[in-house]
Design a protein around this motif. Structure first.
Motif, short mmCIF file in Angstrom:
data_model
loop_
_atom_site.label_atom_id
_atom_site.label_comp_id
_atom_site.label_asym_id
_atom_site.label_seq_id
_atom_site.Cartn_x
_atom_site.Cartn_y
_atom_site.Cartn_z
N LEU A 563 36.21 46.34 37.12
CA LEU A 563 35.64 46.20 38.46
C LEU A 563 36.28 47.16 39.44
CD1 LEU A 563 33.83 44.63 40.48
CD2 LEU A 563 35.76 43.05 40.80
N THR A 564 37.61 47.11 39.53
CA THR A 564 38.32 47.98 40.48
C THR A 564 39.52 48.61 39.80
OG1 THR A 564 39.43 45.98 41.30
CG2 THR A 564 37.54 46.78 42.56
N LEU A 565 40.70 48.02 39.96
CA LEU A 565 41.93 48.61 39.46
C LEU A 565 42.61 47.69 38.45
CD1 LEU A 565 43.53 49.95 42.78
CD2 LEU A 565 41.97 51.14 41.22
N THR A 604 40.62 42.04 44.98
CA THR A 604 40.10 41.88 43.61
C THR A 604 41.22 41.70 42.59
OG1 THR A 604 39.96 44.29 43.44
CG2 THR A 604 37.95 43.11 44.04
N CYS A 605 42.43 41.43 43.04
CA CYS A 605 43.52 41.13 42.11
C CYS A 605 43.60 39.62 41.92
CB CYS A 605 44.86 41.65 42.64
SG CYS A 605 46.27 41.27 41.55
N PRO A 894 33.34 36.58 44.18
CA PRO A 894 32.71 36.19 42.91
C PRO A 894 32.49 37.33 41.94
CG PRO A 894 31.12 36.12 44.71
CD PRO A 894 32.45 36.31 45.34
N GLU A 895 32.46 38.56 42.46
CA GLU A 895 32.26 39.70 41.56
C GLU A 895 33.43 39.87 40.59
OE1 GLU A 895 33.62 41.59 45.56
OE2 GLU A 895 32.63 39.78 44.83
N LEU A 901 34.02 37.95 33.16
CA LEU A 901 33.27 37.14 32.19
C LEU A 901 31.92 37.76 31.82
CD1 LEU A 901 33.95 33.53 33.58
CD2 LEU A 901 35.20 34.78 31.81
N ARG A 902 31.77 39.06 32.03
CA ARG A 902 30.45 39.67 31.84
C ARG A 902 29.97 39.62 30.40
NH1 ARG A 902 34.45 42.95 31.93
NH2 ARG A 902 34.58 44.79 30.61
#
Length: 949
Positions: A563-565, A604-605, A894-895, A901-902
């Motif tokens: 997603l990010t880092l 997003t951590c 939520p992203e 869990l994608r």
């Protein structure tokens, strides 16, 4: 996310404009934060790419290569970025593997496995484990390194030697060459088509092979080089070992470090994974005797022989569990870690006897003793694997850890070790230590290095020049045995191989990459000082993470990795932010990095701490995130303390909110409820938290069972239900509407326990909700309160405590009164409840999610044991680590939960139900899987009865 600067140098803008016609702009990355983060690898070099392209298919790679060829734009392919020699960095275009590169196929007889380049090496072995097979290469980075990098670097490791590396176990390969053509050597039709379309290329390869084989001196040099481990330069042995130009081509790709083409999949011949193993740690008073032992062990049935010199042993001798005698070994002492493997216990014992006899006449510091106990063997290997991080952990802030990688003829190993030690003294590297795969003459030496002065550079250059002279001219060895040439050793390739062989390598590069677009400057480089340029700064950023060596071992377990880092990347960016602050440099860039980091690095951590379980020096990057949040939220500390003081009331409000949401859900239905809440969330700028159909109902009040009429004595246990268990009931429409707390009490009573609850339970909390937001004072206050209440109800620790939620258990175990015997639910169920129950397992597949806190507590195996007792088939989805719900992140961000869990739904669609050990995690798991996830307590209660006497 913030608006980002996407400005490009003009020479890259045209490529970008054409790429966005077939690759979404979300996968064309140009902002300063992510180009720096994604462009950093495990080496001590740094180049920042202009553009990072995330490719998801071979077709995208083909089109990208054709465009780059037309425009003369350099491309560098990146897998996991764990390589150490500077072969995976660029200041042009970095090509990253996206999600679409993780497929694999095992042949019917399990003799081969076909892998895409994005498969992690350890995952490939996991797929093969049920068949007692594995891939040959076994690099130390196998838990993070991907197949594309393992093959492109011809990585080997502790056990594979020269017989089981990628070159020797290659069965077939699918590759994309510099003109965009695709060759699949496992497909006859593809080979025939390639022969028709590329006759000149194949004829030239065949001719070069014939000329090489007929050149006696050159052939002898090549054969000598590859009797040792060798990854310096191109795989010239392909020209000697094979006559068919297709075979030559695919073997040249092994170890080519992305300079000749792109490997889109590879088929390995698998090798046995013997079920019976034994290890011995053998100590000698002198290095010479140790090396004599290596030569004697080579013809015996050993799987690995790892050498550790005295400096290495000294670096770990004071660690907990180390034998006392290690501290008293002489200065010239050394040790060998020996492992042998066999198909049967009898065969293993015979091999142990053969190995022991081969060296029994040598004088050892301690008697030779092999162990077959897995835990003891794991401790031996932990000593060996701890040598590299032992240096990293004690290095001065601002210095880097360098691990070099050479090979000598085994019969000259003792002299070579002595000479290396002399070089360390000459160039003032007193901390340098030597270890390695002695069976192949492959030694690693590790030292710390700063690059902040001309004197430091001069010292490093002098050491490397002397090492090159020693290895090549005195011992005819290899300058890079398994780490790849990269930029690090490119200036020395001609020295090692000689002019004739070097010119042959140049011919091969020109033939297969005529425009020079593939990873220029790597392997072949005319700049004699390239190994001293573009050196990576490692400035102090925070003591919590300053020991990070940016190896990337943490990345596969991080829930935000796609997603990010990742943790490594967060540290990279935080170091750059602190560097810019400290030096007062480039305020505009600093402002942008800080702005973008707030989402990419902080929001997003998950701060789950899983990174610490795979970090060689134990860094928990979540601690850094929480500290950043702490400083950002300092003005809200009073509010946090107020919430801590009124926690019982807030729990009642939370229960009321869940009840109201559930009633509204009942009135509107799931679809309309989701539509309404999404609209409200969007209008609020995402400040309103996300609702999903998996949201819990309100939990009922906990009901204890009255034992007033009981005459039989019962063991007592204090039950500690978490805040989530006390407020969150099952989801609407759940199969079982009973709350977790009531279900737990029922199960414990069934096992013969009398259940007690702490006093003032409603207001108690472990402090996790505060800690995760960096509100440390409030978090510690709640933990102290809870500890005091537990001391009272447990009669000062006499009665054990059962904690029903794994994240809370972990938080408490890190700071409650030491007298308390607190057990996570998994521990207590496994040790005390299961033995008191008769289990009838359900005959249907169930999904299991092992939470991050469960893994950090070392309770994954007991959890699997509980589920395996309750079901005939337990499914643990591949590639799911932390779920990313992170307390309330699943509502607010939520992203993160969706990204983590994608792949879950496809993995568990055949399962009947799902189980875990954290109520909040179960919300996200249920939402993204289409199953109802519940506590393991529900399944255990369902299939158990009190044990009959």
């Amino acid at each position: 996310m913030t608006n980002i600067d996407t400005s490009l140098k003009p020479e890259f803008q045209a490529l970008y404009d054409q790429l966005k016609t077939f690759i979404p702009e979300s996968r064309l990355i140009t902002d300063p934060l992510r180009t720096l983060a994604y462009g950093t690898d495990a080496s001590f070099y740094r180049l920042i790419p202009q553009l990072v392209v995330r490719v998801e298919s071979e077709l995208e790679v083909v089109r990208l290569i054709k465009l780059a060829n037309e425009q003369g734009t350099p491309l560098t392919f990146r897998a996991a970025g764990t390589s150490l020699s500077g072969q995976a960095i660029t200041d042009a275009v970095l090509v990253q593997l996206g999600d679409g590169w993780k497929d694999y196929t095992i042949s019917e007889d399990t003799s081969t496995i076909r892998l895409q380049p994005g498969v992690v090496g350890a995952h490939a072995n996991r797929y093969l484990a049920p068949f007692n097979r594995k891939i040959g290469p076994d690099p130390a980075s196998i838990n993070a390194a991907k197949i594309g990098g393992i093959a492109a670097n011809n990585a080997s490791g502790m056990c594979c030697g020269t017989a089981q590396n990628s070159y020797r176990t290659l069965n077939a390969m699918r590759m994309v060459l510099s003109d965009g053509s695709v060759l699949d050597t496992g497909d006859t039709a593809s080979i025939e088509q390639f022969r028709q379309q590329h006759p000149s290329l194949l004829d030239t390869l065949a001719s070069l092979g014939e000329l090489t084989r007929s050149n006696a001196a050159l052939r002898e040099k090549i054969e000598h080089k590859y009797r040792l481990k060798n990854t310096t330069g191109y795989a010239l042995n392909a020209l000697v070992d094979f006559e068919d130009p297709v075979d030559i081509l695919q073997h040249l790709m092994i170890g080519s470090e992305g300079t000749l083409g792109f490997i889109s999949n590879i088929t390995y011949n698998t090798v046995p994974e013997h079920p019976h193993k034994a290890s011995a740690l053998v100590f000698f008073d002198s290095v010479r005797t140790t090396c004599e032992a290596v030569a004697l062990l080579k013809p015996t049935p050993v799987a690995a022989v790892e050498l550790m010199d005295r400096a290495g042993l000294r670096s770990i001798e004071n660690k907990p569990g180390m034998p006392e005698f290690i501290r008293h070994l002489p200065d010239d002492a050394a040790a060998l870690l020996v492992e042998t493997r066999a198909e049967s216990a009898d065969q293993l014992q015979q091999q142990i006897e053969t190995i022991s006899r081969s060296i029994e006449h040598l004088e050892t510091s301690q008697p030779i003793r092999f162990s077959t106990d897995p835990d003891e063997c794991a401790r031996y290997w932990a000593i060996r694997k701890g040598l590299f991080p032992a240096v990293g952990a004690v290095r001065e802030t601002g210095t880097t850890v360098i691990i070099e990688d050479v090979a000598f003829p085994v019969e000259r190993l003792a002299d070579a070790v002595a000479d290396l030690h002399q070089l360390f003294q000459r160039w003032d590297y007193p901390e340098a230590l030597i270890f390695g795969h002695a069976l192949e003459g492959n030694l690693h030496f590790v030292f710390t290095q700063s690059f902040d002065s001309e004197e430091a550079l001069r010292r490093y250059e002098g050491l490397m020049d002397d090492v090159a002279e020693l290895v090549v001219n005195r011992y005819a060895g290899s300058l890079k045995a398994e780490h790849g040439t990269g930029r690090n050793m490119a200036p020395y390739v001609e020295l090692e191989w000689g002019q004739e062989a070097y010119q042959l390598m140049q011919q091969l590069k020109a033939l297969l990459d005529p425009t020079g677009i593939f990873n220029p400057g790597v392997i072949l480089n005319s700049d004699a000082k390239v190994h001293l340029k573009n050196l990576k700064p490692l400035p102090p950023a925070n003591p919590l993470v300053d020991k990070c060596i940016e190896c990337g071992f943490c990345e596969p377990v991080c829930p935000s990795r796609d997603l990010t880092l990742t943790p490594r990347q967060r540290i990279v960016i935080w170091r750059e932010i602190k560097r810019l602050e400290d030096q007062g440099e480039d305020p505009a860039r600093l402002q942008q990095l800080r702005r973008d980091y707030s989402y990419q690095g902080d929001e997003t951590c998950a701060a789950c701490g899983l990174c610490s379980t795979s970090c060689p020096v134990g860094i928990n990057t979540g601690d850094l995130t929480r500290e950043i949040r702490h400083h950002a939220n300092e003005e809200r500390e009073n509010l946090a303390n107020w919430a801590a003081e009124h926690y019982g009331g807030l729990m009642k409000v939370s229960r009321g909110v869940f009840s109201l949401a559930d009633k509204t859900h009942g009135l509107l239905g799931s679809q309309r409820m989701q539509t309404v809440t999404r609209s409200v969330r969007r209008l609020s700028g995402n400040r309103v938290q996300q609702w999903t159909p998996a949201m819990p109902t309100a939990a009922s009040r906990i009901k204890l069972i009255d034992h007033a009429a009981d005459t039989a004595p019962r063991d007592k246990v204090v039950y500690l239900p978490s805040c989530a268990s006390r407020t969150m009931g099952p989801m609407r429409g759940a199969e079982d509407s009973e709350s977790l707390a009531d279900k737990t009490i029922r199960l414990l009573e069934k096992a013969g326990y009398e259940v007690l609850l702490p006093n003032a339970l409603e207001g108690l909390c472990c402090g996790m909700p505060f800690q995760s937001k960096g509100m440390f004072d409030a978090a510690d206050r709640k933990r102290r309160e809870l500890s005091a209440q537990l001391m009272e109800v447990t009669e000062k620790g006499r009665i054990p405590v059962y904690s029903d939620t794994s994240p809370c258990s972990l938080r408490l175990q890190e700071g409650i009164a030491p007298e308390l015997k607190l057990y996570d639910s998994i521990e207590f169920l496994d040790q005390f409840v299961l033995p008191r129950l008769d289990i009838t397992p359900v005959d249907k597949p169930v999904a299991l999610h092992v939470t991050c806190s469960t893994q950090r507590q070392g309770l994954a195996e007991p959890l699997k044991r509980i589920l395996s007792a309750c079901s005939t088939e337990v499914v643990i989805p591949d590639q799911i680590t932390c779920c990313g719900f992170a307390g309330d992140k699943g509502f607010s961000t939520p992203e993160l939960n969706a990204s983590a869990l994608r792949t879950l739904k496809d993995s568990v669609q055949h399962c009947d139900s799902g189980y875990s050990t954290s109520r909040t995690c179960e919300i996200g798991l249920s939402h993204h899987s289409g199953l109802e996830y519940r506590s393991v307590v529900y399944l255990l209660d369902q299939c158990s009865q009190p044990r009959s006497l």
